[in-house]
Write a protein that holds these residues in place. Structure first.
Motif, PDB file in Angstrom:
ATOM      1  N   ARG A  29       0.805  -1.216   0.000  1.00  0.00           N
ATOM      2  CA  ARG A  29       0.000   0.000   0.000  1.00  0.00           C
ATOM      3  C   ARG A  29       0.847   1.279   0.000  1.00  0.00           C
ATOM      4  NH1 ARG A  29      -3.525  -3.694   2.185  1.00  0.00           N
ATOM      5  NH2 ARG A  29      -5.750  -3.291   1.832  1.00  0.00           N
ATOM      6  N   ALA A  30       2.134   1.158  -0.129  1.00  0.00           N
ATOM      7  CA  ALA A  30       2.993   2.344  -0.103  1.00  0.00           C
ATOM      8  C   ALA A  30       2.557   3.346  -1.157  1.00  0.00           C
ATOM      9  CB  ALA A  30       4.443   1.937  -0.327  1.00  0.00           C
ATOM     10  N   GLY A  31       2.279   4.564  -0.723  1.00  0.00           N
ATOM     11  CA  GLY A  31       1.871   5.621  -1.642  1.00  0.00           C
ATOM     12  C   GLY A  31       0.405   5.621  -2.015  1.00  0.00           C
ATOM     13  N   HIS A  32      -0.354   4.661  -1.512  1.00  0.00           N
ATOM     14  CA  HIS A  32      -1.766   4.539  -1.909  1.00  0.00           C
ATOM     15  C   HIS A  32      -2.589   5.766  -1.521  1.00  0.00           C
ATOM     16  CE1 HIS A  32      -5.773   2.772  -2.462  1.00  0.00           C
ATOM     17  NE2 HIS A  32      -6.055   3.169  -1.235  1.00  0.00           N
ATOM     18  N   SER A  33      -2.462   6.222  -0.289  1.00  0.00           N
ATOM     19  CA  SER A  33      -3.318   7.309   0.190  1.00  0.00           C
ATOM     20  C   SER A  33      -3.064   8.609  -0.571  1.00  0.00           C
ATOM     21  CB  SER A  33      -3.113   7.518   1.694  1.00  0.00           C
ATOM     22  OG  SER A  33      -3.528   6.379   2.414  1.00  0.00           O
ATOM     23  N   ARG A  34      -1.800   8.935  -0.795  1.00  0.00           N
ATOM     24  CA  ARG A  34      -1.476  10.137  -1.578  1.00  0.00           C
ATOM     25  C   ARG A  34      -2.037  10.034  -2.988  1.00  0.00           C
ATOM     26  NH1 ARG A  34       2.968  14.115  -0.639  1.00  0.00           N
ATOM     27  NH2 ARG A  34       3.994  13.558   1.297  1.00  0.00           N
TER      28      ARG A  34
ATOM     29  N   ASP B 264      -4.724  12.634  -4.653  1.00  0.00           N
ATOM     30  CA  ASP B 264      -4.460  13.442  -5.844  1.00  0.00           C
ATOM     31  C   ASP B 264      -5.429  13.111  -6.975  1.00  0.00           C
ATOM     32  OD1 ASP B 264      -2.403  14.677  -4.507  1.00  0.00           O
ATOM     33  OD2 ASP B 264      -0.830  13.406  -5.361  1.00  0.00           O
ATOM     34  N   LEU B 265      -5.742  11.837  -7.137  1.00  0.00           N
ATOM     35  CA  LEU B 265      -6.659  11.422  -8.197  1.00  0.00           C
ATOM     36  C   LEU B 265      -8.061  11.965  -7.956  1.00  0.00           C
ATOM     37  CD1 LEU B 265      -7.300   9.798 -10.738  1.00  0.00           C
ATOM     38  CD2 LEU B 265      -7.577   7.764  -9.285  1.00  0.00           C
TER      39      LEU B 265
ATOM     40  N   ALA C 175      -9.669  14.215   2.632  1.00  0.00           N
ATOM     41  CA  ALA C 175     -10.344  12.961   2.979  1.00  0.00           C
ATOM     42  C   ALA C 175      -9.629  11.783   2.324  1.00  0.00           C
ATOM     43  CB  ALA C 175     -11.799  13.013   2.533  1.00  0.00           C
ATOM     44  N   GLY C 176      -9.155  11.980   1.085  1.00  0.00           N
ATOM     45  CA  GLY C 176      -8.401  10.928   0.414  1.00  0.00           C
ATOM     46  C   GLY C 176      -7.121  10.580   1.147  1.00  0.00           C
ATOM     47  N   LEU C 177      -6.460  11.589   1.706  1.00  0.00           N
ATOM     48  CA  LEU C 177      -5.233  11.335   2.463  1.00  0.00           C
ATOM     49  C   LEU C 177      -5.493  10.487   3.700  1.00  0.00           C
ATOM     50  CD1 LEU C 177      -3.571  14.870   2.268  1.00  0.00           C
ATOM     51  CD2 LEU C 177      -2.718  12.781   1.187  1.00  0.00           C
TER      52      LEU C 177
END
Length: 524
Positions: A280-285, A289-290, A311-313
Motif C-alpha cells: 500500500r505504499a503511496g496509496h493514500s497520496r 491526488d486522483l 479525505a483521500g489522504l
C-alpha cells in the motif's frame, strides 16, 4: 494573504490527538490510551518541576512515541503473527534479558505451522534477536522523521529516538541509559505502562509494576515520585475528560496550523498509514491526488476539492487497527477476518470525529468503501445517501487499489482497472459519473470536459446547491458574485435541464444525485 497561509482552524495538537487514536489501536489498546498516558506523565512532571519547554515537548513525545510501530509492522508480523496482539501482550513483560527472550519464544510464529514456528525459534536464539533490534531502531528513526516533517524541534526528535532505551542501558540503542535519556521520555516510559495496569487492575497494580521495573526500565526517581502520588497522578478511569478542553488549557500547545501546514501534516499521516502494508505504499497520496483532479474536472467548488483531497489522504487511517496478518494475507480472508477488515472505515470516522473541522473531513473519508447498491461498509449506505464526494472517493480508491499489487494478486493494468470499474457500474455498485470522472482524471478518457447530472454545468451545480438550501435569486447572485439577471438565467436553465417545476422537486433532484454534500453555507 495567500490561500496556503490562511489559518486552517486546526491546531497540530488536535491533529495528533486524533492520530494517537490510530496508534492506540495499533498497540492493541483502547482508544485514548496515549492521551491518558500523556495526562499521567504531565501530572507527574508537574510534581517533579518539569520546565515549560519540557512540558510542551512531553505532549509531542507521548503522541508520537508509538507512531513508528508501522515501520516494523511487516517484520513483527513475520516473526510473531498478529502484530497488534503481540504489542498488546508486550506490556506484561519487562523487555530485557531472559524475560524478553521467553516472551518472544512464546509468541514466535503464532498462527504458523509447527515446523515454521520451530525454524523461527531457532533463528531467534541463534541470532540473539538482532533482526528485531534493527526493527526497533527503524521504529525510532521513522518516528523522529515524522516529528521533523511536522516541524517539531530537536528536543522532541531526539527524545523520540530513545523510545526503546532503558534506565539500565539494556535497551536499544544499548549505549544510552540513565540520565542520558531525555526526561520527557523517562516520564512517558512509566506513564505508558502504568496506564495499562491501572485501567485493567487499579492503582495497586500500577504501583506494583512501577516498583518491579524500578532501576531497570524506569528511572528510580520517577518511580519513587509516582508511587508517593499514584492515586492523584493516575486520576479516575471512570471519568473520561474532554480532551479538546484539556488541550485548550495548555498554553504551550495552542499553535494553529496554516492551510499549507495542515496539508503537509495530513500527507505525513497518510504516508505513515501506508507503511502498515508494503503493497500500500503511496496509496493514500495517490487516491487523494486522483480524487482531487476528478472533483476539479467536474466543477466542484474549490473548498469541496480541498476537503475531498484531505479525505483521500486520511481514508485508510483506520487500517492501523487491522493486523498485518489480515492486510497482507496471500489468500482469501475468512469470514471473521473480513468482518474485522470492514471495521477500518468505522475506526476512520471515530478517529476523526473531533474537532468539527476534522470531523467534516472524516465524514467523507469514511465513505471510501460505501457502494451505491448498499453492499459497502461500514454504514451500508446506498443511492442518494452517498453524496458526490463519497462516490468520487469510492471510485478513486477502487481504481488505485486495482492498479497496485496486493499480497493475493498482481497489479492490474490501467486498461484492466477501467474495465473492472465499468463492471462495478453495471452491477450498480459504483456511480457511472464518478467512475468516468476518475478515469478521465487518471488519463483513461480523452475529450470534452464532462458535465454534471442532466448536463448541468459546474456553475449551474453551484447555483442548484444554493437554491436547494433556500437561497433567493438575490442571495445566489451575492454569493457567487454575479448579477441577479445572470443568476435568474442559471436558475431557469437548471429547471429546464432537470425537468423540475418547483424548488422542492429540484431539491429532490439534487439529493438524488448527491449534489449537496459539498455545499458551503453563505455568510449571513
Amino acid at each position: 494573504m495567500e490561500e496556503g497561509e490562511r489559518d486552517s482552524g486546526l491546531r497540530l495538537t488536535e491533529l495528533l490527538a486524533a492520530f494517537s487514536l490510530a496508534t492506540d489501536l495499533g498497540m492493541g489498546q483502547p482508544m485514548e490510551h496515549v492521551l491518558r498516558s500523556w495526562a499521567i506523565a504531565t501530572r507527574l512532571g508537574d510534581h517533579l518541576d518539569v520546565d515549560p519547554e519540557e512540558r510542551a515537548a512531553l505532549y509531542y513525545v507521548a503522541t508520537l512515541a508509538w507512531v513508528g510501530c508501522v515501520a516494523d509492522t511487516p517484520e513483527v508480523a513475520t516473526w510473531f503473527g498478529d502484530d497488534i496482539a503481540f504489542r498488546s501482550d508486550s506490556y506484561q513483560v519487562d523487555f530485557a534479558g531472559l524475560p524478553l527472550l521467553g516472551f518472544m519464544l512464546r509468541h514466535v510464529g503464532t498462527g504458523s505451522p509447527a515446523l515454521q514456528r520451530l525454524r523461527l525459534s531457532a533463528n531467534l536464539v541463534v541470532t540473539g534477536g538482532k533482526g528485531i533490534q534493527l526493527g526497533l531502531m527503524s521504529h525510532c528513526l521513522t518516528t523522529a522523521q515524522m516529528a521533523e516533517r511536522l516541524g517539531l524541534g530537536a528536543g522532541v526528535c531526539g527524545a523520540l529516538q530513545q523510545m526503546f532505551t532503558r534506565w539500565d542501558g539494556q535497551g536499544v540503542p544499548n549505549d544510552v541509559g540513565g540520565d542520558a535519556i531525555a526526561f520527557s521520555m523517562r516520564l512517558f516510559h512509566l506513564a505508558d505502562t502504568v496506564e495499562v495496569f491501572h485501567r485493567a487492575e487499579g492503582v495497586d497494580a500500577a504501583v506494583a509494576v512501577a516498583r518491579a521495573r524500578r532501576g531497570t526500565h524506569f528511572d528510580p526517581t520517577v518511580v519513587d515520585a509516582f508511587c508517593a502520588l499514584a492515586p492523584e497522578v493516575l486520576g479516575d478511569t471512570a471519568t473520561e475528560p474532554d480532551w479538546n478542553v484539556v488541550l485548550a488549557q495548555e498554553p504551550a500547545l495552542q499553535t494553529r496550523l496554516t492551510e499549507r501546514e495542515l496539508d503537509a501534516a495530513l500527507e505525513a499521516m497518510a504516508d505513515f498509514t501506508d507503511l502498515r502494508s508494503p503493497s500500500r505504499a503511496g496509496h493514500s497520496r495517490a487516491v487523494a491526488d486522483l480524487v482531487a483532479r476528478a472533483a476539479a474536472d467536474i466543477g466542484l467548488a474549490r473548498p469541496a476539492v480541498v476537503a475531498l483531497r484531505r479525505a483521500g489522504l486520511l481514508h485508510d487511517i483506520g487500517l492501523h487497527g487491522i493486523p498485518a496478518t489480515i492486510l497482507d494475507k496471500p489468500g482469501p480472508l475468512s469470514a471473521s477476518e473480513s468482518e474485522r477488515l470492514r471495521m477500518h472505515t468505522y475506526y476512520t470516522e471515530r478517529m476523526l470525529s473531533r474537532p468539527p473541522a476534522l470531523a467534516r473531513i472524516g465524514a467523507v473519508a469514511s465513505l471510501a468503501q460505501e457502494r451505491c447498491d448498499g453492499s459497502g461498509y461500514h454504514r451500508g449506505l446506498s443511492g442518494p445517501a452517498i453524496g458526490v464526494s463519497g462516490r468520487l472517493l469510492a471510485a478513486a480508491c477502487a481504481y488505485r487499489a486495482m492498479t497496485e499489487p496486493r499480497s493475493y494478486r498482481p497489479a492490474m493494468t490501467a486498461k484492466q482497472a477501467a474495465a473492472e470499474l465499468h463492471a462495478e457500474v453495471r452491477a450498480g455498485r459504483l456511480d457511472v459519473d464518478a467512475v468516468e470522472a476518475v478515469l478521465a482524471a487518471a488519463g483513461q478518457r480523452q475529450g470534452r470536459r464532462r458535465a454534471g447530472p442532466a448536463g448541468l454545468t459546474p456553475r449551474e451545480i453551484e447555483v442548484l446547491q444554493l437554491i436547494a438550501r433556500g437561497a433567493s435569486t438575490r442571495r445566489v447572485a451575492q454569493g457567487l458574485h454575479i448579477t441577479s439577471k445572470t443568476a435568474e438565467t442559471h436558475i431557469e436553465r437548471i429547471y429546464a435541464k432537470t425537468g423540475a417545476s418547483t424548488r422542492s422537486t429540484v431539491t429532490l433532484f439534487a439529493m438524488k444525485n448527491g449534489l449537496l454534500d459539498s455545499f458551503e453555507p453563505l455568510d449571513p
